[in-house]
Write a protein that holds these residues in place. Structure first.
Motif, PDB file in Angstrom:
ATOM      1  N   ASN A   1       0.854  -1.195   0.000  1.00  0.00           N
ATOM      2  CA  ASN A   1       0.000   0.000   0.000  1.00  0.00           C
ATOM      3  C   ASN A   1       0.884   1.237   0.000  1.00  0.00           C
ATOM      4  O   ASN A   1       1.641   1.459   0.935  1.00  0.00           O
ATOM      5  CB  ASN A   1      -0.909   0.029   1.235  1.00  0.00           C
ATOM      6  N   PHE A   2       0.774   2.016  -1.031  1.00  0.00           N
ATOM      7  CA  PHE A   2       1.529   3.253  -1.101  1.00  0.00           C
ATOM      8  C   PHE A   2       0.624   4.400  -0.675  1.00  0.00           C
ATOM      9  O   PHE A   2      -0.550   4.446  -1.054  1.00  0.00           O
ATOM     10  CB  PHE A   2       2.030   3.490  -2.532  1.00  0.00           C
ATOM     11  N   PRO A   3       1.136   5.320   0.120  1.00  0.00           N
ATOM     12  CA  PRO A   3       0.298   6.454   0.545  1.00  0.00           C
ATOM     13  C   PRO A   3      -0.087   7.314  -0.645  1.00  0.00           C
ATOM     14  O   PRO A   3       0.700   7.486  -1.578  1.00  0.00           O
ATOM     15  CB  PRO A   3       1.187   7.213   1.525  1.00  0.00           C
ATOM     16  N   GLU A   4      -1.295   7.817  -0.585  1.00  0.00           N
ATOM     17  CA  GLU A   4      -1.764   8.681  -1.665  1.00  0.00           C
ATOM     18  C   GLU A   4      -1.161  10.072  -1.505  1.00  0.00           C
ATOM     19  O   GLU A   4      -1.019  10.575  -0.401  1.00  0.00           O
ATOM     20  CB  GLU A   4      -3.277   8.772  -1.629  1.00  0.00           C
ATOM     21  N   GLU A   5      -0.804  10.656  -2.625  1.00  0.00           N
ATOM     22  CA  GLU A   5      -0.254  12.020  -2.597  1.00  0.00           C
ATOM     23  C   GLU A   5      -1.377  13.018  -2.617  1.00  0.00           C
ATOM     24  O   GLU A   5      -2.415  12.808  -3.235  1.00  0.00           O
ATOM     25  CB  GLU A   5       0.654  12.226  -3.810  1.00  0.00           C
ATOM     26  N   LYS A   6      -1.164  14.115  -1.934  1.00  0.00           N
ATOM     27  CA  LYS A   6      -2.185  15.170  -1.875  1.00  0.00           C
ATOM     28  C   LYS A   6      -1.891  16.259  -2.878  1.00  0.00           C
ATOM     29  O   LYS A   6      -0.842  16.538  -3.265  1.00  0.00           O
ATOM     30  CB  LYS A   6      -2.272  15.768  -0.490  1.00  0.00           C
TER      31      LYS A   6
END
Length: 93
Positions: A88-93
């Motif tokens: 799971n890669f963190p979503e970019e804002k």
């Protein structure tokens, strides 16, 4: 045989056997060959220099057949298999 002679032979045997049990670093080619033999792709098997005893399978949702094949190879090499299957890669804002 004296007790001292027996102890010396016993200690030498223990040292020789412990040297055989220490895992070695496998080359990238060896790991890639094992990957391909198990139906994986290049780079999905990793061995860390700091934790030589661990073989890391880095693949999203590996099948039971992939796991078994890699587990068998790791066991023959005196390694412990670690499976990282939830990527799971963190979503970019």
């Amino acid at each position: 045989m004296s007790r001292l002679g027996f102890r010396i032979i016993l200690m030498a045997s223990v040292l020789a056997l412990s040297a055989c049990a220490t895992p070695r670093m496998h080359s990238e080619d060896e790991l890639n060959s094992a990957s391909l033999a198990c139906g994986l792709t290049y780079g999905e098997l990793i061995q860390d220099e700091e934790a030589k005893k661990l073989l890391i399978l880095f693949r999203a949702k590996p099948t039971p057949e992939h796991r078994r094949c890699v587990y068998d190879w790791a066991r023959k090499q005196h390694l412990k298999l670690v499976v990282i299957d939830a990527i799971n890669f963190p979503e970019e804002k």
